[in-house]
Design a protein around this motif. Structure first.
Motif, PDB file in Angstrom:
ATOM      1  N   VAL A   1       8.605 -33.771   1.113  1.00 21.21           N
ATOM      2  CA  VAL A   1       9.036 -32.782   0.121  1.00 21.21           C
ATOM      3  C   VAL A   1       7.937 -32.566  -0.910  1.00 21.21           C
ATOM      4  N   GLN A   2       7.322 -33.659  -1.359  1.00 23.35           N
ATOM      5  CA  GLN A   2       6.248 -33.564  -2.350  1.00 23.35           C
ATOM      6  C   GLN A   2       5.040 -32.825  -1.777  1.00 23.35           C
TER       7      GLN A   2
ATOM      8  N   THR B   1      13.165 -27.167  -6.626  1.00 29.97           N
ATOM      9  CA  THR B   1      13.808 -28.460  -6.467  1.00 29.97           C
ATOM     10  C   THR B   1      15.246 -28.343  -6.953  1.00 29.97           C
TER      11      THR B   1
ATOM     12  N   HIS C   1      18.457 -34.052  -5.282  1.00 27.79           N
ATOM     13  CA  HIS C   1      17.197 -33.752  -4.625  1.00 27.79           C
ATOM     14  C   HIS C   1      16.677 -35.011  -3.922  1.00 27.79           C
TER      15      HIS C   1
ATOM     16  N   LEU D   1       9.522 -31.923 -10.238  1.00 32.49           N
ATOM     17  CA  LEU D   1      10.346 -30.709 -10.232  1.00 32.49           C
ATOM     18  C   LEU D   1       9.465 -29.469 -10.206  1.00 32.49           C
TER      19      LEU D   1
ATOM     20  N   THR E   1      12.504 -27.492   0.029  1.00 37.63           N
ATOM     21  CA  THR E   1      13.715 -27.940  -0.658  1.00 37.63           C
ATOM     22  C   THR E   1      14.468 -28.918   0.226  1.00 37.63           C
TER      23      THR E   1
ATOM     24  N   PRO F   1      11.198 -37.751 -10.026  1.00 38.87           N
ATOM     25  CA  PRO F   1      11.092 -36.474  -9.303  1.00 38.87           C
ATOM     26  C   PRO F   1       9.967 -35.597  -9.817  1.00 38.87           C
TER      27      PRO F   1
END
Length: 403
Positions: free
Chosen positions: A112-113, A362, A367, A402, A118, A400
């Motif tokens: 995801v990073q 995000t 998440h 975001l 999403t 997170p």
């Protein structure tokens, strides 16, 4: 913003049936496919909901017109399927849990990073009234600093669907491999994450053909697991995951939430808050049941058989509670009259995911980083239980990022 989403629902079991109409109705979704390894299930869904069938998960991954997958497959498959979907450029909505292995949780967060896609875990209990109330109470400052809380998911295996029980290899999953109904409530309310855990398991004394070595794929013998978790904010949480227990409803709830200046306590239908006060009274008590209970429950209080209906899960499916009203006002008008469930949380979840995936953002909650912090403590707690309560450090994927 992206063009409207095309979503493939993967797994056509009992649970996905609750969500497919919401995906279809969401204003940011253009089209929905369904996919299942058992073709008869996909065909039944296609006829019931008026959607097209995707021949396979592999076909979904290779189809550039499909933007997102929604995973409603067996619990232990969520991690590997989510990883593959992210690798192929798909947004992912996953039923709980995030994964059954810490490594898969970490890999999902990293993907995801790296990709900016999403990912959201559909944790219903983030929106449970008791969790929402405690979260707001702590944020208001009225409780002071967080000290201690108790949350639990008490769901006897006899209450599970027949098709789940029929699969002997997966039905005996370790309770702490499905921890997020408990952890999400207390951790989101406390605004923290787990650093250390110790846990113990309850071994069935009767042969049940679920929680036995050689029966399930994990050789799991524990039907109930119990833990103490040290949080990063200095507080402590007691978390239970029980599948062989004489109790039914409410199955997931915060039973206690204490701060330095006040406390919340709950049982069955009564929600109480206490606050410190100057002498001579010292403590003030307030009954907030009408704020936290589903409105349908409050409506029927006092009627003959009321407590029996509460104990058997009446009023705790699609009825909103007043504490949810602010979130309810954000839902699209297209959801009015559509199915809901699990303390009226389903609509919140699908709206959060579709809004985030459409905007390439995000999600506000649940998440990837939330999902990891809700899932990994349970996986670690099971290892602790196998080791007789050994205190173990919990791997954390960090805060997170975001967008």
């Amino acid at each position: 913003m992206e063009k409207k989403l095309t979503v493939a629902v993967i797994g056509c079991g009992d649970f996905a049936r609750c969500f497919l109409p919401l995906f279809k109705a969401h204003p940011y979704v253009k089209k929905v496919y369904v996919c299942d390894m058992i073709s008869a299930r996909a065909q039944e869904y296609s006829k019931t909901f008026g959607v097209e069938i995707a021949d396979s998960f592999e076909w979904v991954l290779k189809n550039p017109e499909i933007h997102a997958v929604a995973l409603f497959t067996q619990r232990h498959t969520h991690g590997p399927l989510a990883v593959e979907a992210l690798r192929h450029g798909k947004h992912v909505y996953s039923a709980v849990p995030m994964a059954s292995e810490v490594e898969h949780c970490h890999e999902i967060v990293e993907l995801v990073q790296k990709t900016g896609l999403t990912y959201m875990m559909g944790e219903t209990c983030w929106f449970y009234p008791s969790a929402m109330f405690c979260r707001g109470l702590l944020q208001s400052g009225k409780l002071g600093k967080f000290v201690y809380a108790e949350s639990q998911y008490h769901h006897d295996i006899s209450h599970f669907p027949a098709n789940f029980l029929a699969d002997m290899k997966s039905a005996g999953v370790p309770p702490f491999f499905y921890p997020t109904h408990s952890t999400a409530m207390v951790l989101s309310a406390a605004g923290s994450y787990v650093k250390k855990v110790t846990a113990f398991g309850y071994r069935d004394s009767e042969p049940d053909h679920y929680y036995e070595k050689g029966i399930n794929m994990w050789d799991n013998i524990f039907s109930n697991e119990f833990s103490l978790m040290e949080l990063a904010n200095g507080g402590v949480a007691r978390v239970n995951e029980c599948r062989r227990i004489g109790y039914k409803a409410p199955s997931s709830y915060v039973s206690a939430f204490y701060g330095t200046e006040g406390a919340y306590q709950f049982h069955s239908t009564q929600h109480l808050v206490t606050y410190k006060r100057p002498a001579p009274e010292n403590i003030a008590m307030e009954d907030v049941s009408d704020m936290v209970n589903p409105m349908e429950m409050t409506k029927h209080r006092g009627e003959a058989g009321f407590m029996q209906r509460v104990a058997n899960h009446a009023y705790q499916w699609d009825s909103f509670a007043p504490v949810q009203e602010e979130e309810r006002r954000k839902l699209p008008v297209e959801f009015i009259g559509l199915p809901n469930g699990h303390m009226a949380s389903h609509q919140f979840l699908i709206h959060d995911f579709c809004t985030a995936a459409y905007a390439g953002k995000t999600p506000l909650r649940n998440h990837a980083w939330d999902a990891a912090r809700f899932t990994i403590p349970g996986l670690t707690a099971h290892v602790s239980a196998l080791r007789g309560g050994e205190v173990m450090h919990v791997f954390d994927c960090g805060d997170p990022i975001l967008k």
